[in-house]
Design a protein around this motif. Sequence first.
Motif, PDB file in Angstrom:
ATOM      1  N   ALA A  27       0.854  -1.181   0.000  1.00 19.21           N
ATOM      2  CA  ALA A  27       0.000   0.000   0.000  1.00 19.21           C
ATOM      3  C   ALA A  27       0.888   1.228   0.000  1.00 19.21           C
ATOM      4  CB  ALA A  27      -0.907  -0.001   1.221  1.00 19.21           C
ATOM      5  N   SER A  28       0.384   2.288  -0.619  1.00 24.08           N
ATOM      6  CA  SER A  28       1.138   3.533  -0.583  1.00 24.08           C
ATOM      7  C   SER A  28       0.176   4.704  -0.624  1.00 24.08           C
ATOM      8  CB  SER A  28       2.098   3.618  -1.767  1.00 24.08           C
ATOM      9  OG  SER A  28       1.379   3.941  -2.945  1.00 24.08           O
ATOM     10  N   ASP A  29       0.661   5.859  -0.166  1.00 23.26           N
ATOM     11  CA  ASP A  29      -0.165   7.056  -0.309  1.00 23.26           C
ATOM     12  C   ASP A  29      -0.064   7.509  -1.759  1.00 23.26           C
ATOM     13  OD1 ASP A  29       1.583  10.077   0.080  1.00 23.26           O
ATOM     14  OD2 ASP A  29       2.543   8.126  -0.143  1.00 23.26           O
ATOM     15  N   THR A  30      -0.924   8.441  -2.155  1.00 25.89           N
ATOM     16  CA  THR A  30      -0.977   8.804  -3.572  1.00 25.89           C
ATOM     17  C   THR A  30      -0.738  10.288  -3.792  1.00 25.89           C
ATOM     18  OG1 THR A  30      -3.372   9.045  -3.370  1.00 25.89           O
ATOM     19  CG2 THR A  30      -2.551   6.944  -4.179  1.00 25.89           C
ATOM     20  N   THR A  31      -0.062  10.929  -2.824  1.00 25.84           N
ATOM     21  CA  THR A  31       0.156  12.369  -2.900  1.00 25.84           C
ATOM     22  C   THR A  31       1.528  12.681  -3.467  1.00 25.84           C
ATOM     23  OG1 THR A  31      -1.109  12.521  -0.865  1.00 25.84           O
ATOM     24  CG2 THR A  31       0.065  14.498  -1.565  1.00 25.84           C
ATOM     25  N   ILE A  32       1.575  13.641  -4.386  1.00 26.17           N
ATOM     26  CA  ILE A  32       2.864  14.163  -4.837  1.00 26.17           C
ATOM     27  C   ILE A  32       2.927  15.614  -4.412  1.00 26.17           C
ATOM     28  CG2 ILE A  32       4.343  14.704  -6.802  1.00 26.17           C
ATOM     29  CD1 ILE A  32       4.144  11.792  -6.501  1.00 26.17           C
ATOM     30  N   ALA A  33       3.991  15.966  -3.680  1.00 33.50           N
ATOM     31  CA  ALA A  33       4.117  17.336  -3.172  1.00 33.50           C
ATOM     32  C   ALA A  33       5.152  18.097  -3.989  1.00 33.50           C
ATOM     33  CB  ALA A  33       4.533  17.293  -1.702  1.00 33.50           C
ATOM     34  N   ARG A  34       4.939  19.392  -4.093  1.00 29.90           N
ATOM     35  CA  ARG A  34       5.891  20.272  -4.767  1.00 29.90           C
ATOM     36  C   ARG A  34       5.991  21.520  -3.902  1.00 29.90           C
ATOM     37  NH1 ARG A  34       8.654  18.842  -9.576  1.00 29.90           N
ATOM     38  NH2 ARG A  34       9.679  20.712 -10.281  1.00 29.90           N
ATOM     39  N   SER A  35       7.074  21.724  -3.239  1.00 29.64           N
ATOM     40  CA  SER A  35       7.278  22.746  -2.198  1.00 29.64           C
ATOM     41  C   SER A  35       6.107  22.704  -1.216  1.00 29.64           C
ATOM     42  CB  SER A  35       7.529  24.113  -2.807  1.00 29.64           C
ATOM     43  OG  SER A  35       6.386  24.876  -2.942  1.00 29.64           O
ATOM     44  N   ILE A  36       5.285  23.719  -1.119  1.00 29.76           N
ATOM     45  CA  ILE A  36       4.241  23.670  -0.091  1.00 29.76           C
ATOM     46  C   ILE A  36       2.915  23.140  -0.612  1.00 29.76           C
ATOM     47  CG2 ILE A  36       5.252  25.491   1.325  1.00 29.76           C
ATOM     48  CD1 ILE A  36       3.176  27.406   0.076  1.00 29.76           C
ATOM     49  N   PHE A  37       2.908  22.720  -1.882  1.00 27.11           N
ATOM     50  CA  PHE A  37       1.634  22.283  -2.484  1.00 27.11           C
ATOM     51  C   PHE A  37       1.539  20.770  -2.625  1.00 27.11           C
ATOM     52  CE2 PHE A  37      -0.127  26.265  -3.493  1.00 27.11           C
ATOM     53  CZ  PHE A  37       0.914  27.125  -3.816  1.00 27.11           C
ATOM     54  N   LYS A  38       0.295  20.279  -2.557  1.00 26.71           N
ATOM     55  CA  LYS A  38       0.017  18.905  -2.993  1.00 26.71           C
ATOM     56  C   LYS A  38      -0.276  19.015  -4.481  1.00 26.71           C
ATOM     57  CE  LYS A  38      -2.192  16.952   1.087  1.00 26.71           C
ATOM     58  NZ  LYS A  38      -3.471  16.740   1.743  1.00 26.71           N
ATOM     59  N   MET A  39       0.698  18.603  -5.291  1.00 24.80           N
ATOM     60  CA  MET A  39       0.514  18.782  -6.728  1.00 24.80           C
ATOM     61  C   MET A  39      -0.461  17.764  -7.300  1.00 24.80           C
ATOM     62  SD  MET A  39       3.256  19.407  -9.605  1.00 24.80           S
ATOM     63  CE  MET A  39       2.780  21.037 -10.015  1.00 24.80           C
ATOM     64  N   LYS A  40      -0.387  16.542  -6.838  1.00 23.47           N
ATOM     65  CA  LYS A  40      -1.226  15.479  -7.415  1.00 23.47           C
ATOM     66  C   LYS A  40      -1.733  14.590  -6.304  1.00 23.47           C
ATOM     67  CE  LYS A  40      -0.851  11.812 -10.766  1.00 23.47           C
ATOM     68  NZ  LYS A  40      -1.150  11.545 -12.060  1.00 23.47           N
ATOM     69  N   ASN A  41      -2.958  14.114  -6.473  1.00 27.98           N
ATOM     70  CA  ASN A  41      -3.608  13.383  -5.401  1.00 27.98           C
ATOM     71  C   ASN A  41      -3.840  11.914  -5.715  1.00 27.98           C
ATOM     72  OD1 ASN A  41      -4.571  13.418  -2.885  1.00 27.98           O
ATOM     73  ND2 ASN A  41      -6.159  14.942  -3.280  1.00 27.98           N
ATOM     74  N   ASN A  42      -3.512  11.523  -6.947  1.00 28.07           N
ATOM     75  CA  ASN A  42      -3.849  10.147  -7.348  1.00 28.07           C
ATOM     76  C   ASN A  42      -2.691   9.489  -8.066  1.00 28.07           C
ATOM     77  OD1 ASN A  42      -3.876  11.716  -9.580  1.00 28.07           O
ATOM     78  ND2 ASN A  42      -5.871  11.045 -10.330  1.00 28.07           N
ATOM     79  N   GLN A  43      -1.489   9.698  -7.540  1.00 30.36           N
ATOM     80  CA  GLN A  43      -0.308   9.103  -8.163  1.00 30.36           C
ATOM     81  C   GLN A  43      -0.116   7.690  -7.642  1.00 30.36           C
ATOM     82  OE1 GLN A  43       2.143  10.239 -10.471  1.00 30.36           O
ATOM     83  NE2 GLN A  43       2.823   8.126 -10.268  1.00 30.36           N
ATOM     84  N   ASN A  44      -0.046   6.744  -8.552  1.00 24.07           N
ATOM     85  CA  ASN A  44       0.235   5.374  -8.149  1.00 24.07           C
ATOM     86  C   ASN A  44       1.739   5.212  -7.966  1.00 24.07           C
ATOM     87  OD1 ASN A  44       0.256   2.694  -7.654  1.00 24.07           O
ATOM     88  ND2 ASN A  44      -0.490   2.056  -9.655  1.00 24.07           N
ATOM     89  N   LYS A  45       2.164   4.935  -6.720  1.00 28.11           N
ATOM     90  CA  LYS A  45       3.594   4.818  -6.459  1.00 28.11           C
ATOM     91  C   LYS A  45       4.053   3.370  -6.470  1.00 28.11           C
ATOM     92  CE  LYS A  45       3.475   8.992  -3.691  1.00 28.11           C
ATOM     93  NZ  LYS A  45       3.667   9.640  -2.407  1.00 28.11           N
ATOM     94  N   ILE A  46       3.168   2.480  -6.875  1.00 31.66           N
ATOM     95  CA  ILE A  46       3.527   1.057  -6.929  1.00 31.66           C
ATOM     96  C   ILE A  46       3.475   0.609  -8.377  1.00 31.66           C
ATOM     97  CG2 ILE A  46       3.035  -1.231  -6.011  1.00 31.66           C
ATOM     98  CD1 ILE A  46       1.531   0.039  -3.757  1.00 31.66           C
ATOM     99  N   ARG A  47       4.636   0.357  -8.948  1.00 37.49           N
ATOM    100  CA  ARG A  47       4.743  -0.074 -10.334  1.00 37.49           C
ATOM    101  C   ARG A  47       4.552  -1.576 -10.446  1.00 37.49           C
ATOM    102  NH1 ARG A  47       7.109   2.158 -15.193  1.00 37.49           N
ATOM    103  NH2 ARG A  47       7.129   4.383 -14.812  1.00 37.49           N
ATOM    104  N   THR A  48       3.931  -1.976 -11.551  1.00 30.35           N
ATOM    105  CA  THR A  48       3.864  -3.414 -11.853  1.00 30.35           C
ATOM    106  C   THR A  48       4.960  -3.737 -12.864  1.00 30.35           C
ATOM    107  OG1 THR A  48       1.498  -3.373 -11.567  1.00 30.35           O
ATOM    108  CG2 THR A  48       2.399  -5.252 -12.725  1.00 30.35           C
ATOM    109  N   LEU A  49       5.806  -4.690 -12.514  1.00 27.00           N
ATOM    110  CA  LEU A  49       6.867  -5.100 -13.430  1.00 27.00           C
ATOM    111  C   LEU A  49       6.551  -6.488 -13.945  1.00 27.00           C
ATOM    112  CD1 LEU A  49       9.961  -4.175 -11.254  1.00 27.00           C
ATOM    113  CD2 LEU A  49       8.948  -2.786 -13.041  1.00 27.00           C
ATOM    114  N   ASP A  50       6.538  -6.629 -15.279  1.00 27.99           N
ATOM    115  CA  ASP A  50       6.430  -7.960 -15.858  1.00 27.99           C
ATOM    116  C   ASP A  50       5.214  -8.741 -15.411  1.00 27.99           C
ATOM    117  OD1 ASP A  50       9.254 -10.136 -16.587  1.00 27.99           O
ATOM    118  OD2 ASP A  50       7.919  -8.954 -17.846  1.00 27.99           O
ATOM    119  N   ASN A  51       4.158  -8.053 -15.001  1.00 25.31           N
ATOM    120  CA  ASN A  51       2.893  -8.709 -14.619  1.00 25.31           C
ATOM    121  C   ASN A  51       2.936  -9.542 -13.358  1.00 25.31           C
ATOM    122  OD1 ASN A  51       1.220  -7.714 -16.577  1.00 25.31           O
ATOM    123  ND2 ASN A  51       1.838  -9.267 -18.049  1.00 25.31           N
TER     124      ASN A  51
END
Lengths: 204, 234
Positions: A27-51
């Motif tokens: 499980a991971s959170d889905t926030t991407i921050a840029r200085s003081i801002f939450k730039m993105k709220n739905n970033q998948n930080k878990i990659r699938t490799l080779d299925n």
Amino acid sequence: NEPERSNVPNMTDITFGVVGKDYVLMASDTTIARSIFKMKNNQNKIRTLDNHILMAWNGPVADSINFSDYIERNLELYRFRNHSSLSVHAGAYYIRNELATAIRSRSPYQVNILLGGVDKNGPALYFMDYLGSIMKVNTGIQGYAQHMTYSLMDKQWHEDMSLEEGIALIKDCIAEMKKRFLISFDDTTFQIVDKDGVRVLDNP
Amino acid sequence: GHLFQVEYAQEAVKKGSTAVGVKGNGVVVLAVEKKSVPKLQEERTVRKICLLDDHVVMAFAGLTADARILVNRARVECQSHKLTVEDPVTLEYITRFIASLKQKYTQSNGRRPFGASCLIAGFDPDSTPHLYVTDPSGTYTEWLANATGRSAKTVREFLEKQYSTDSVATLDLCVKLAVRALLEVVQSGAKNVEVAIMEDKKSMRILDIESLEKIVSEIEKEKEEEAEKKKPKK
């Protein structure tokens, strides 16, 4: 001039990994921050490799995405050259080797990795950091979350956990982070890998 | 003028076992001659049909070792392309890559041309099917159906007579045409033929031996019926 980088990747990404009876739950959170801002709220930080392998990344988005793309493409190349995929163990050590080589070069990757997969040897979770260290673990956490949830994992994790128990454990960790971690986050994503491959848990 | 080394490489291709490619309706089929192996040798399937990417397959005729180099370079290029532009290669791109590589080896010192002709087949990301042929000189052309290797001319003439939109309207018809074309020059029998089927957004499929035997016996029957018709009636 090279852009300024800190020696330590940002620790504010929250990722968890747990080895269960015949699965690895991440499980991971889905926030991407840029200085003081939450730039993105739905970033998948878990990659699938080779299925059949899950790779959660922690660190600046630039290095993380660059590294993940590079690894993903090289694992696919391996599959075409050798007519079969790399095992989870071999994949983990391949990734570690790339990190270890990069740290000794002029351009290290600032990424910390949690790698999970299931192959014929059962479920396995690997903790890797940007220096090229690797540890096979039952419970994996990256970043500041380690300070707040390791003891929770120690208390609740046991061998051969069912999926419900695994989900409950990670949910408790996330609740603890919501309570005590300074940096707020909204959504989290749950992904699981078992012998049938990788899938997202929509409503864990 | 003549570039003898290139012509010698093309001769090497003519000595190799035959490969046929046929583009049909929503499908591209590659069929290759499976040379019989010595008794003690391990028979390895899918030696002449190589997957370059999930959507591109290649068969070749000529020097296997030379083709191996081309296949490896093409596989790396397929992934490299995806890494830089986030898109799978188009058939034309990867064919052009292989052809350019072959051409380089006809114009550098200390090197000889690749002794292999490639049949490159598959579907572009926009779902259009393609079949390309490259030769040792580095030229590439697109075809509806073609053959390369031993007796390629005979096979091509057969295809020119038999190919039509009707004759490849379905997957089964397309496979049958490819096998039939190959059997013109290859000893009849399912064990002498290997067939790869590419459909859009599906993984490459190697036809299993039972289906292949069924197709071969159907072809044999059709051939007999045609021979009967041609016999003068008393």
